[in-house]
Design an enzyme around this catalytic site. Structure first.
Site, short mmCIF file in Angstrom:
data_model
loop_
_atom_site.label_atom_id
_atom_site.label_comp_id
_atom_site.label_asym_id
_atom_site.label_seq_id
_atom_site.Cartn_x
_atom_site.Cartn_y
_atom_site.Cartn_z
N TRP A 17 -3.79 9.17 -15.12
CA TRP A 17 -2.63 8.78 -15.43
C TRP A 17 -2.43 9.82 -16.08
O TRP A 17 -2.82 10.33 -17.57
CB TRP A 17 -2.26 7.40 -15.94
CG TRP A 17 -1.18 6.70 -16.30
CD1 TRP A 17 0.11 6.65 -15.95
CD2 TRP A 17 -1.06 6.56 -18.03
NE1 TRP A 17 0.63 5.95 -16.94
CE2 TRP A 17 0.25 6.60 -18.20
CE3 TRP A 17 -1.75 6.96 -18.82
CZ2 TRP A 17 0.86 6.02 -19.25
CZ3 TRP A 17 -0.88 5.65 -20.40
CH2 TRP A 17 0.11 5.93 -20.66
N ASP B 38 4.61 9.86 -16.41
CA ASP B 38 5.18 9.28 -17.31
C ASP B 38 5.20 10.16 -18.55
O ASP B 38 5.53 9.87 -19.46
CB ASP B 38 4.18 8.41 -17.54
CG ASP B 38 4.81 6.76 -16.98
OD1 ASP B 38 5.39 6.87 -16.33
OD2 ASP B 38 4.26 6.24 -16.30
N LYS C 260 14.54 3.08 -8.70
CA LYS C 260 13.28 2.82 -9.25
C LYS C 260 12.04 1.87 -8.28
O LYS C 260 12.03 1.00 -8.94
CB LYS C 260 13.20 3.52 -10.31
CG LYS C 260 11.92 3.71 -10.65
CD LYS C 260 11.98 4.35 -12.32
CE LYS C 260 10.71 4.75 -12.34
NZ LYS C 260 10.34 4.92 -14.00
N TRP C 261 11.24 2.20 -7.47
CA TRP C 261 10.78 1.60 -7.13
C TRP C 261 8.95 1.63 -7.55
O TRP C 261 8.97 3.04 -6.74
CB TRP C 261 11.04 1.49 -5.74
CG TRP C 261 9.69 1.01 -4.57
CD1 TRP C 261 8.17 0.34 -4.37
CD2 TRP C 261 10.40 -0.24 -3.66
NE1 TRP C 261 7.83 -0.27 -3.79
CE2 TRP C 261 8.87 -0.89 -3.21
CE3 TRP C 261 11.50 -0.59 -3.70
CZ2 TRP C 261 8.61 -1.82 -2.14
CZ3 TRP C 261 11.69 -1.95 -2.19
CH2 TRP C 261 10.00 -2.25 -1.40
N ASP C 262 8.56 1.00 -8.82
CA ASP C 262 7.49 1.17 -8.94
C ASP C 262 6.17 0.76 -8.70
O ASP C 262 6.14 -0.11 -7.35
CB ASP C 262 8.00 1.03 -10.88
CG ASP C 262 6.71 1.54 -11.56
OD1 ASP C 262 6.01 2.14 -10.90
OD2 ASP C 262 7.65 0.88 -12.52
N MET C 263 5.42 1.06 -8.96
CA MET C 263 3.86 0.21 -8.91
C MET C 263 2.70 1.25 -8.97
O MET C 263 1.97 2.02 -9.39
CB MET C 263 3.77 0.50 -6.69
CG MET C 263 2.35 -0.02 -6.03
SD MET C 263 0.85 0.24 -6.68
CE MET C 263 -0.16 1.15 -5.79
N ASN C 264 2.90 -0.36 -10.53
CA ASN C 264 1.49 -0.11 -11.61
C ASN C 264 0.47 -0.17 -11.33
O ASN C 264 -0.53 -0.42 -13.04
CB ASN C 264 1.95 -0.89 -12.84
CG ASN C 264 3.44 0.26 -13.20
OD1 ASN C 264 3.80 0.94 -12.88
ND2 ASN C 264 4.95 -0.05 -13.07
C1 DGJ Z 1 5.49 2.88 -14.84
C2 DGJ Z 1 6.63 4.10 -15.21
O1 DGJ Z 1 5.89 5.30 -13.81
C3 DGJ Z 1 7.53 3.88 -16.30
O2 DGJ Z 1 8.24 5.29 -15.85
C4 DGJ Z 1 8.44 2.59 -16.35
O3 DGJ Z 1 8.83 2.58 -15.26
C5 DGJ Z 1 7.30 1.43 -16.08
N1 DGJ Z 1 6.17 1.92 -15.35
C6 DGJ Z 1 8.01 0.13 -16.60
O4 DGJ Z 1 6.85 -1.04 -16.69
#
Ligand code: DGJ
Length: 780
Positions: A192, A539, A469-473
């Site tokens: 990350w 990020d 924006k399709w996020d996956m965290n």
């Molecule tokens: C991770 C993304 O990379 C960020 O740009 C942002 O959208 C956050 N998630 C939001 O929780």
């Protein structure tokens, strides 16, 4: 083009040939992968085994050892001891199989897959069928040739015609044996906020593995791998590139055998993989993507870039200019309401931004990252009028509207979890581990896939949303699903479920621009790009860090895929302070966006941003779709990026300085991809610098005496920025290629507007335009 003469197959692209033949034993021998060869008698490149086989095991009665051959695919238990592309429990319980040639078919076009994404566009395909000598099990090796970009894709399918169930433990898309050693290998590694750092290392006898086990293609090791001769540089030498059209766990192993044959296998990772194949069933691997160049790494990357731009990205987004966006995340995080968002949007629209993106925090009880994921009801205390009302207000400002989603995840503190705890992945009886306080939805389940499709589509239908924006965290853990027959199927079934969801939503909303994201670049791969033409690269918005990230990604992916934003300095990820100019100059080599609280900027900074946007709009097509070049680092404190139109009519060169040297030497900038016989006008793109950077020296450049850090200076910054680095020439492309001697840098003495005031993390952009070049539709 694909031809066959006496069971010798020749796959030709513009500049490369891939040749293999059927051996008398029925196995496939690789004869050549490299520069384009003429059709001829290829006996000169058959492998010779006329001196015995040492301690190797011979295949049946033939005086031949499979261990000593460059093969197109290989099988367990018949004397090849190198890393295997296939491990399968056969109907007799053994792991021994022996697939040999049974026929082939050559056809125009590609062979679309049902469940996995594949390349599209003009291509020619050959499918070679192999059959096991004992059991009625067949295997299809498919090769599709994309001549225009010197790319070949390969994949494998197993079909079980036997009455018993067989069990796949490992099945790779590609096995390629190269008869050449002395290679270096490059991989993109990181984590990350430090994704895709390119590492080059020597390949010696033994094995190197590049894989991911996190459930996604991962920010740890991207699936892209490059093999290159030791002497290969950015512009010279032989290299081979491999990538996989897949977003889950991937695996590449490279083994240098004791006889110097290099084997590359690539495919879905065998990590926790077990796939039962009942009678009549088949299994299809994702496509591996191969290319080679004799002209160095830039050329290799251009093959990959063309492949992505023409054969991976959906046709509706090819060459389509991407909007300049404003995203509220770094400006507000979860702490916003409609008033705050609208004031940011108003400022953004005044600066020329085209798309406003509302990020995380708009639904459920999502006021932090502990709650709300899985719920799709808008948070009315933040946005009383709902999403459609906000979207309409933003549209009224002349911008389009985009929205953030994280559809694959769930918080325990959510309405969805309270109603459907069984939707979350967890092993019965075990407390699941969390990542960013969230659990992973079980996308192996059709009802979960449908829940996502229904809810995302409802929001897209109800409001004028033109971007998602399709996020996956999080990385996956506690992988268990009661929707599959064997737990070794979970990782791959998740990805197939995800692809079904993505296919449905992107087909139903063809005009919505989707940007993939996974905590930044945790899922930067060709699988995601098949559905979503762009990906948030990281990020980390610190431009100095971004240089490494965007450069690493550029080996495999074009600029048109990389989201890149200008953010506030000091940067939230590094606490480093960087000039506004450099933040833009780096982001301009990707898909430009802004992600900062504009109300913290002074008038002059806003004016600077307005000018950046005007410039980017003019050169947008070049910056997003032009040929991207990297440079050998002549000085350790300097990085150069460049783009050029394919016809050499325009180019933009970025010159980035990491740390300032005292009384530095002279910089010579080399342009690539220009026409040596054409005349160009070259100039530095206008930019101004913060007067604060001058500190005490300010007294030499302004008539008024200003105290550094004092009130007057702080006020003066709002009204005055210094021009610098003003420089222009008219010359031929030959001179620009051999090197332009640009103005001196600041030497500790004297300033004029011609001086290059780079300092730490300073940078400049230079454009070169041929007379009559067309820029943004206008003749120059
Ligand atoms: C991770 C993304 O990379 C960020 O740009 C942002 O959208 C956050 N998630 C939001 O929780």
């Amino acid at each position: 083009m694909i031809s066959e003469v006496n069971k010798v197959f020749m796959l030709s692209t513009k500049e490369t040939s891939y040749i293999f033949r059927v051996l008398p034993s029925g196995h496939l021998e690789n004869l050549h992968y490299g520069n384009r060869l003429k059709e001829q008698d290829f006996r000169g490149i058959h492998m010779k085994q006329n001196a015995g086989a040492g301690s190797s095991v011979l295949y049946m009665e033939e005086a031949m050892s499979l261990d000593l051959l460059p093969l197109e695919y290989s099988f367990n238990g018949k004397g090849d001891y190198r890393v295997m592309p296939l491990e399968m429990e056969m109907p007799d319980g053994s792991f021994v199989c022996d697939f040999v040639y049974a026929g082939h078919e050559i056809m125009e076009g590609t062979m679309p897959m049902n469940e996995l994404p594949d390349a599209h566009g003009d291509g020619v395909t050959i499918v070679v069928e192999l059959r096991d000598k004992l059991f009625p099990i067949t295997m299809k090796l498919s090769y599709t040739v994309f001549s225009d970009c010197d790319v070949i894709t390969r994949r494998t399918e197993i079909i079980n015609h036997s009455k018993e169930t067989v069990r796949l433990r490992k099945i790779m898309s590609l096995c390629l044996d190269l008869l050449s050693d002395g290679f270096d290998v490059m991989t993109l590694d990181g984590g990350w906020i430090k994704e895709a750092h390119a590492h080059r290392r020597e390949l010696s006898q033994g094995m190197l593995i590049n894989d991911s086990t996190t459930g996604a293609s991962s920010n740890r090791h991207n699936p892209g791998v490059i093999l290159m001769k030791k002497e290969t540089t950015e512009d010279h030498g032989r290299c081979y590139g491999f990538n996989l059209m897949y977003s889950g766990n991937h695996h590449t192993a490279i083994e240098v055998s004791n006889h110097g044959i290099v084997r590359v296998i690539q495919g879905v990772s065998q990590h926790n993989f077990h796939w039962p194949l009942a009678s009549g069933e088949s299994f299809e691997t994702p496509s591996a993507v191969l290319t080679t160049s004799g002209k160095g790494l830039n050329d290799l990357s251009h093959h990959f870039h063309d492949f992505v731009n023409h054969h991976v990205i959906s046709e509706r987004w090819q060459k389509k200019p991407r909007p300049i966006l404003m995203n509220n995340w770094e400006a507000t995080f979860f702490d916003f309401n409609e008033r705050k968002i609208m004031s940011l949007a108003k400022e953004a629209s005044k600066l020329g931004v085209e798309l406003f993106v509302l990020d995380d925090g708009w639904f459920g009880k999502r006021n932090n990252d502990h709650a709300g994921l899985g719920d799709y009801e808008v948070n009315r205390s933040k946005l009383p009028g709902g999403i459609s009302n906000l979207a309409r207000k933003i549209k009224a400002l002349g911008m389009s509207f985009g929205l953030w989603f994280e559809p694959e995840m769930i918080n325990e503190d959510s309405e969805l979890f309270r109603k459907h705890p069984e939707y979350a992945m967890k092993v019965p009886g075990r407390k699941p581990s969390k990542g960013r306080n969230q659990l992973v939805l079980d996308l192996c389940k059709v009802e979960v896939q449908d829940y996502i499709i229904e809810n995302v589509e409802k929001i897209l239908r109800d409001a004028p949303i033109s971007y998602v924006k399709w996020d996956m965290n999080r990385h996956m853990s506690d992988m268990f699903s009661d929707a599959v027959e064997h737990q070794g199927m979970v990782f791959h079934s998740y990805i197939k479920g995800l692809y079904r969801v993505l296919r449905k939503i992107t087909d139903d909303f063809p005009d919505v621009l989707f940007e993939s994201c996974s905590s930044g670049g945790n899922r930067f791969d060709l699988g995601m790009l098949s559905y979503m033409p762009q990906i948030w690269a990281s990020d980390n918005t610190d431009p100095v860090e971004r240089l490494k990230i965007q450069e690493g990604l550029s080996y495999f992916y074009p600029s048109s895929t990389m989201g890149a934003h200008v953010s506030q300095s000091p940067h939230q990820q590094t606490l480093r302070r960087t000039p506004l100019e450099t933040r833009f100059n780096v982001a301009a080599f990707g898909l430009l966006g802004y992600e900062l609280d504009l109300s913290n900027l002074n008038l002059k900074e806003k004016e600077e941003i307005r000018n950046q946007i005007i410039w980017y709009k003019k050169y947008r097509s070049l910056m997003q779709f032009g040929r991207f070049y990297r440079f050998i680092k002549e000085k350790e404190n300097r990085v150069n990026f460049q783009v050029a139109e394919e016809d050499g009519s325009i180019a933009v060169l970025g010159n980035f300085q990491i740390l300032q040297k005292s009384s530095p030497g002279f910089d010579v900038l080399h342009f690539k991809g220009l026409n040596p016989d054409e005349r160009y006008h070259v100039e530095t793109v206008k930019a101004t610098m913060d007067i604060e950077a001058f500190g005490e020296l300010l007294k030499h450049v302004t008539p008024v005496k200003l105290k550094p850090g004092g009130l007057i200076l702080r006020n003066a910054r709002k009204f005055y920025r210094l021009p610098h680095n003003v420089e222009s020439y008219d010359c031929y492309g030959d001179l620009l290629a051999s090197g332009l001697r640009v103005n001196q840098q600041f030497m500790g003495t004297g300033y004029s507007k011609e001086t290059r005031m780079l300092g730490d993390f300073g940078s400049q952009l230079m454009s070169a335009e041929m007379k009559g070049a067309i820029v943004n539709g206008e003749k120059q």
